[in-house]
Design a protein around this motif. Structure first.
Motif, PDB file in Angstrom:
ATOM      1  N   GLU A 231       0.820  -1.217   0.000  1.00 14.66           N
ATOM      2  CA  GLU A 231       0.000   0.000   0.000  1.00 14.66           C
ATOM      3  C   GLU A 231       0.851   1.263   0.000  1.00 14.66           C
ATOM      4  O   GLU A 231       0.443   2.298  -0.532  1.00 14.66           O
ATOM      5  CB  GLU A 231      -0.936  -0.001   1.208  1.00 14.66           C
ATOM      6  N   GLN A 232       2.036   1.190   0.585  1.00 15.56           N
ATOM      7  CA  GLN A 232       2.891   2.368   0.703  1.00 15.56           C
ATOM      8  C   GLN A 232       3.864   2.512  -0.461  1.00 15.56           C
ATOM      9  O   GLN A 232       4.553   3.525  -0.584  1.00 15.56           O
ATOM     10  CB  GLN A 232       3.684   2.299   2.012  1.00 15.56           C
ATOM     11  N   ALA A 233       3.927   1.502  -1.348  1.00 15.39           N
ATOM     12  CA  ALA A 233       4.893   1.515  -2.449  1.00 15.39           C
ATOM     13  C   ALA A 233       4.509   2.532  -3.511  1.00 15.39           C
ATOM     14  O   ALA A 233       3.331   2.869  -3.699  1.00 15.39           O
ATOM     15  CB  ALA A 233       4.972   0.122  -3.075  1.00 15.39           C
ATOM     16  N   ASP A 234       5.509   3.029  -4.230  1.00 16.07           N
ATOM     17  CA  ASP A 234       5.231   3.917  -5.350  1.00 16.07           C
ATOM     18  C   ASP A 234       5.009   3.094  -6.616  1.00 16.07           C
ATOM     19  O   ASP A 234       5.169   1.862  -6.623  1.00 16.07           O
ATOM     20  CB  ASP A 234       6.361   4.936  -5.542  1.00 16.07           C
ATOM     21  N   ALA A 235       4.636   3.772  -7.698  1.00 19.60           N
ATOM     22  CA  ALA A 235       4.277   3.067  -8.936  1.00 19.60           C
ATOM     23  C   ALA A 235       5.439   2.257  -9.491  1.00 19.60           C
ATOM     24  O   ALA A 235       5.253   1.148  -9.999  1.00 19.60           O
ATOM     25  CB  ALA A 235       3.779   4.070  -9.973  1.00 19.60           C
ATOM     26  N   ALA A 236       6.656   2.800  -9.408  1.00 20.42           N
ATOM     27  CA  ALA A 236       7.826   2.099  -9.943  1.00 20.42           C
ATOM     28  C   ALA A 236       8.085   0.796  -9.179  1.00 20.42           C
ATOM     29  O   ALA A 236       8.401  -0.234  -9.775  1.00 20.42           O
ATOM     30  CB  ALA A 236       9.053   3.002  -9.886  1.00 20.42           C
ATOM     31  N   GLN A 237       7.934   0.835  -7.863  1.00 19.38           N
ATOM     32  CA  GLN A 237       8.122  -0.378  -7.065  1.00 19.38           C
ATOM     33  C   GLN A 237       7.078  -1.432  -7.406  1.00 19.38           C
ATOM     34  O   GLN A 237       7.397  -2.613  -7.554  1.00 19.38           O
ATOM     35  CB  GLN A 237       8.059  -0.031  -5.580  1.00 19.38           C
ATOM     36  N   LEU A 238       5.821  -1.000  -7.525  1.00 11.74           N
ATOM     37  CA  LEU A 238       4.757  -1.949  -7.833  1.00 11.74           C
ATOM     38  C   LEU A 238       5.000  -2.631  -9.177  1.00 11.74           C
ATOM     39  O   LEU A 238       4.811  -3.837  -9.318  1.00 11.74           O
ATOM     40  CB  LEU A 238       3.410  -1.236  -7.838  1.00 11.74           C
ATOM     41  N   GLU A 239       5.429  -1.851 -10.148  1.00  8.98           N
ATOM     42  CA  GLU A 239       5.699  -2.422 -11.473  1.00  8.98           C
ATOM     43  C   GLU A 239       6.855  -3.411 -11.405  1.00  8.98           C
ATOM     44  O   GLU A 239       6.812  -4.478 -12.022  1.00  8.98           O
ATOM     45  CB  GLU A 239       6.015  -1.309 -12.462  1.00  8.98           C
TER      46      GLU A 239
END
Length: 328
Positions: A301-309
């Motif tokens: 939930e706290q991750a940014d878009a780059a981390q999620l990808e």
């Protein structure tokens, strides 16, 4: 006034999701003869580490969606099955060679006969590679593999809509997506129809949610039609007296919805999309590795878009949850 832009179609991730989500149903729908020879009362397992090692060594380039699965045959013998789904939109002259290379490298490394099966999702009717041959000075090697061409289902679209196998619906969605590449209004109508079908097959709530995630990911719509579809889903679920899709906030968050209205600020939409990506990754990780801890959910939930990808790309090749999040 210009037409709203339709987001780029995304085929890879929906296929990867469904391959992991419903492997027995995939085999039953596309390869019924092979399915009949497998004892599905015995557990099957994905051999991600084994496949990753071979792919890393072979340096064979792009992999679209594939899996190596251990199954048990009806006669009690263990069998490894390699599934490759080719989702590119054009011919690949090296495809048959790549199938052959995976097959012999897996056999060479693990001393296991490999059943290689291919699903072609391209749009070239005449392209259907099903084998690879080598010959030198009288020495020959002949490799053949079963292949399914999704385009061959085009004349059976209405039959696909009635079929209770989830891959019938996925196949229909794939074909409708290709057919409506330049017609977002037609795509909206087809997508709405397929969403309605989710409630007519007697599927579990989780299967409805998983399949909707695939449809939503595959059949991208311009923002105004997404808004209309959201309203349609709310009305449909009200009529069906079941809150399956709208009970999950991912859909609304992905396009900036709040209380049935589209958020006006671009920042809100970006945040909504990111939250939706996190929620979908939670679902996929839970399917793969079991229930997630509160710490893991909080991290997502706290991750940014780059981390999620980055984590999403690692998901299919990771043997453990720790490998998904490993930043080294």
């Amino acid at each position: 006034m210009t037409e709203p832009e339709t987001p780029a179609d995304d085929y890879d991730n929906p296929w990867k999701t469904m391959l992991a989500h419903a492997f027995p149903e995939l085999m039953a729908f596309y390869f019924p003869d092979a399915h009949a020879r497998i004892d599905w009362t015995r557990e099957h397992s994905f051999l991600d580490t084994e496949l990753r090692q071979v792919v890393r060594d072979a340096e064979l380039g792009k992999r679209d969606a594939d899996a190596l699965v251990r199954v048990t045959r009806q006669d009690g013998a263990e069998q490894w099955v390699y599934i490759h789904i080719e989702v590119q939109g054009q011919r690949d002259a090296d495809f048959a060679k790549r199938m052959f290379t995976y097959n012999y490298r897996l056999y060479d490394r693990y001393d296991q006969p490999i059943a290689s099966l291919a699903i072609l999702a391209d749009l070239s009717p005449e392209w259907k590679p099903a084998g690879f041959d080598l010959e030198q000075l009288g020495c020959t090697h002949r490799f053949r593999f079963p292949v399914v061409k999704l385009l061959d289902f085009t004349d059976r679209l209405h039959q696909l809509e009635r079929d209770p196998n989830p891959f019938a619906l996925v196949t229909a969605a794939h074909l409708y997506t290709a057919r409506t590449r330049e017609d977002p209004n037609a795509r909206y109508r087809f997508k709405r129809r397929l969403v309605q079908l989710l409630y007519r097959h007697g599927w579990t709530r989780q299967r409805v949610l998983d399949l909707f995630a695939v449809l939503d990911w595959m059949m991208r719509l311009p923002e105004n039609l997404e808004q209309q579809l959201w309203q349609d889903i709310q009305a449909l679920e009200g009529a069906q007296a079941m809150r399956y899709i709208t009970s999950v906030e991912r859909i609304g968050r992905r396009i900036g919805w709040k209380d049935g209205q589209l958020a006006g600020k671009q920042e809100g939409k970006r945040e909504g999309k990111q939250e939706g990506q996190a929620a979908l990754l939670v679902m996929l990780l839970s399917q793969r590795f079991g229930p997630l801890s509160e710490d893991t959910r909080a991290r997502l939930e706290q991750a940014d878009a780059a981390q999620l990808e980055r984590w999403a790309k690692r998901l299919l090749d990771a043997a453990t949850l720790a490998e998904v999040f490993d930043e080294h």
